[in-house]
Design a protein around this motif. Sequence first.
Motif, PDB file in Angstrom:
ATOM      1  N   MET A   1      -1.138 -16.209  28.133  1.00  0.00           N
ATOM      2  CA  MET A   1      -1.744 -17.375  28.744  1.00  0.00           C
ATOM      3  C   MET A   1      -3.232 -17.418  28.393  1.00  0.00           C
ATOM      4  O   MET A   1      -3.936 -16.436  28.510  1.00  0.00           O
ATOM      5  N   GLU A   2      -3.713 -18.569  27.958  1.00  0.00           N
ATOM      6  CA  GLU A   2      -5.124 -18.721  27.632  1.00  0.00           C
ATOM      7  C   GLU A   2      -5.926 -18.930  28.910  1.00  0.00           C
ATOM      8  O   GLU A   2      -5.478 -19.575  29.837  1.00  0.00           O
ATOM      9  N   THR A   3      -7.128 -18.369  28.911  1.00  0.00           N
ATOM     10  CA  THR A   3      -8.006 -18.579  30.059  1.00  0.00           C
ATOM     11  C   THR A   3      -8.947 -19.740  29.760  1.00  0.00           C
ATOM     12  O   THR A   3      -9.309 -19.976  28.616  1.00  0.00           O
ATOM     13  N   ALA A   4      -9.308 -20.446  30.782  1.00  0.00           N
ATOM     14  CA  ALA A   4     -10.234 -21.578  30.629  1.00  0.00           C
ATOM     15  C   ALA A   4     -11.635 -21.043  30.348  1.00  0.00           C
ATOM     16  O   ALA A   4     -11.981 -19.927  30.710  1.00  0.00           O
ATOM     17  N   ALA A   5     -12.438 -21.852  29.693  1.00  0.00           N
ATOM     18  CA  ALA A   5     -13.822 -21.467  29.433  1.00  0.00           C
ATOM     19  C   ALA A   5     -14.543 -21.266  30.764  1.00  0.00           C
ATOM     20  O   ALA A   5     -14.308 -21.998  31.726  1.00  0.00           O
ATOM     21  N   THR A   6     -15.399 -20.257  30.830  1.00  0.00           N
ATOM     22  CA  THR A   6     -16.083 -19.986  32.093  1.00  0.00           C
ATOM     23  C   THR A   6     -17.419 -20.704  32.195  1.00  0.00           C
ATOM     24  O   THR A   6     -17.993 -20.776  33.256  1.00  0.00           O
ATOM     25  N   HIS A   7     -17.921 -21.216  31.090  1.00  0.00           N
ATOM     26  CA  HIS A   7     -19.186 -21.937  31.110  1.00  0.00           C
ATOM     27  C   HIS A   7     -19.028 -23.287  30.421  1.00  0.00           C
ATOM     28  O   HIS A   7     -18.352 -23.399  29.403  1.00  0.00           O
ATOM     29  N   TYR A   8     -19.657 -24.288  30.983  1.00  0.00           N
ATOM     30  CA  TYR A   8     -19.714 -25.603  30.378  1.00  0.00           C
ATOM     31  C   TYR A   8     -21.180 -25.980  30.263  1.00  0.00           C
ATOM     32  O   TYR A   8     -21.997 -25.558  31.073  1.00  0.00           O
ATOM     33  N   TYR A   9     -21.511 -26.758  29.267  1.00  0.00           N
ATOM     34  CA  TYR A   9     -22.895 -27.118  29.008  1.00  0.00           C
ATOM     35  C   TYR A   9     -23.047 -28.630  29.099  1.00  0.00           C
ATOM     36  O   TYR A   9     -22.307 -29.370  28.460  1.00  0.00           O
ATOM     37  N   MET A  10     -23.999 -29.067  29.912  1.00  0.00           N
ATOM     38  CA  MET A  10     -24.270 -30.498  30.063  1.00  0.00           C
ATOM     39  C   MET A  10     -25.698 -30.669  30.574  1.00  0.00           C
ATOM     40  O   MET A  10     -26.275 -29.744  31.150  1.00  0.00           O
ATOM     41  N   ALA A  57     -32.235 -30.727  27.053  1.00  0.00           N
ATOM     42  CA  ALA A  57     -31.443 -29.566  26.652  1.00  0.00           C
ATOM     43  C   ALA A  57     -30.352 -29.313  27.686  1.00  0.00           C
ATOM     44  O   ALA A  57     -30.590 -29.416  28.889  1.00  0.00           O
ATOM     45  N   PRO A  58     -29.139 -28.989  27.234  1.00  0.00           N
ATOM     46  CA  PRO A  58     -28.048 -28.762  28.186  1.00  0.00           C
ATOM     47  C   PRO A  58     -28.245 -27.487  29.005  1.00  0.00           C
ATOM     48  O   PRO A  58     -28.889 -26.548  28.568  1.00  0.00           O
ATOM     49  N   THR A  59     -27.696 -27.509  30.195  1.00  0.00           N
ATOM     50  CA  THR A  59     -27.721 -26.373  31.110  1.00  0.00           C
ATOM     51  C   THR A  59     -26.312 -25.793  31.185  1.00  0.00           C
ATOM     52  O   THR A  59     -25.339 -26.532  31.182  1.00  0.00           O
ATOM     53  N   ALA A  60     -26.207 -24.472  31.266  1.00  0.00           N
ATOM     54  CA  ALA A  60     -24.907 -23.814  31.381  1.00  0.00           C
ATOM     55  C   ALA A  60     -24.466 -23.819  32.837  1.00  0.00           C
ATOM     56  O   ALA A  60     -25.239 -23.465  33.735  1.00  0.00           O
ATOM     57  N   PHE A  61     -23.226 -24.255  33.073  1.00  0.00           N
ATOM     58  CA  PHE A  61     -22.643 -24.248  34.408  1.00  0.00           C
ATOM     59  C   PHE A  61     -21.460 -23.304  34.406  1.00  0.00           C
ATOM     60  O   PHE A  61     -20.643 -23.321  33.500  1.00  0.00           O
ATOM     61  N   ARG A  62     -21.357 -22.494  35.427  1.00  0.00           N
ATOM     62  CA  ARG A  62     -20.249 -21.573  35.557  1.00  0.00           C
ATOM     63  C   ARG A  62     -19.245 -22.174  36.536  1.00  0.00           C
ATOM     64  O   ARG A  62     -19.602 -22.537  37.657  1.00  0.00           O
ATOM     65  N   LEU A  63     -17.985 -22.257  36.132  1.00  0.00           N
ATOM     66  CA  LEU A  63     -16.976 -22.879  36.962  1.00  0.00           C
ATOM     67  C   LEU A  63     -16.130 -21.886  37.741  1.00  0.00           C
ATOM     68  O   LEU A  63     -15.277 -22.273  38.510  1.00  0.00           O
ATOM     69  N   THR A  64     -16.369 -20.610  37.528  1.00  0.00           N
ATOM     70  CA  THR A  64     -15.652 -19.602  38.300  1.00  0.00           C
ATOM     71  C   THR A  64     -16.621 -18.989  39.302  1.00  0.00           C
ATOM     72  O   THR A  64     -17.825 -18.942  39.081  1.00  0.00           O
TER      73      THR A  64
END
Length: 70
Positions: A1-10, A57-64
């Motif tokens: 099973m693939e894990t979702a990305a833990t960081h998103y940038y926006m 500049a995008p900021t990293a967001f952690r979703l976990t």
Amino acid sequence: METAATHYYMPHYKAGASVRWGQRDETISHVVVRRYALTVYLVGHDAPVMPESLQLAPTAFRLTRAPEAG
């Protein structure tokens, strides 16, 4: 099973953030969300600016959830 990305940038539009608008560096005064639209007000300007016209500049967001320290 693939894990979702833990960081998103926006982009994170917030008061005091430095942005590029055209050829000028500006500072965000405040942000307003009204009727499903985000508008950004810049210091020294009366009219709002659409966020698409700004470079930020995008900021990293952690979703976990991060474990608590301690």
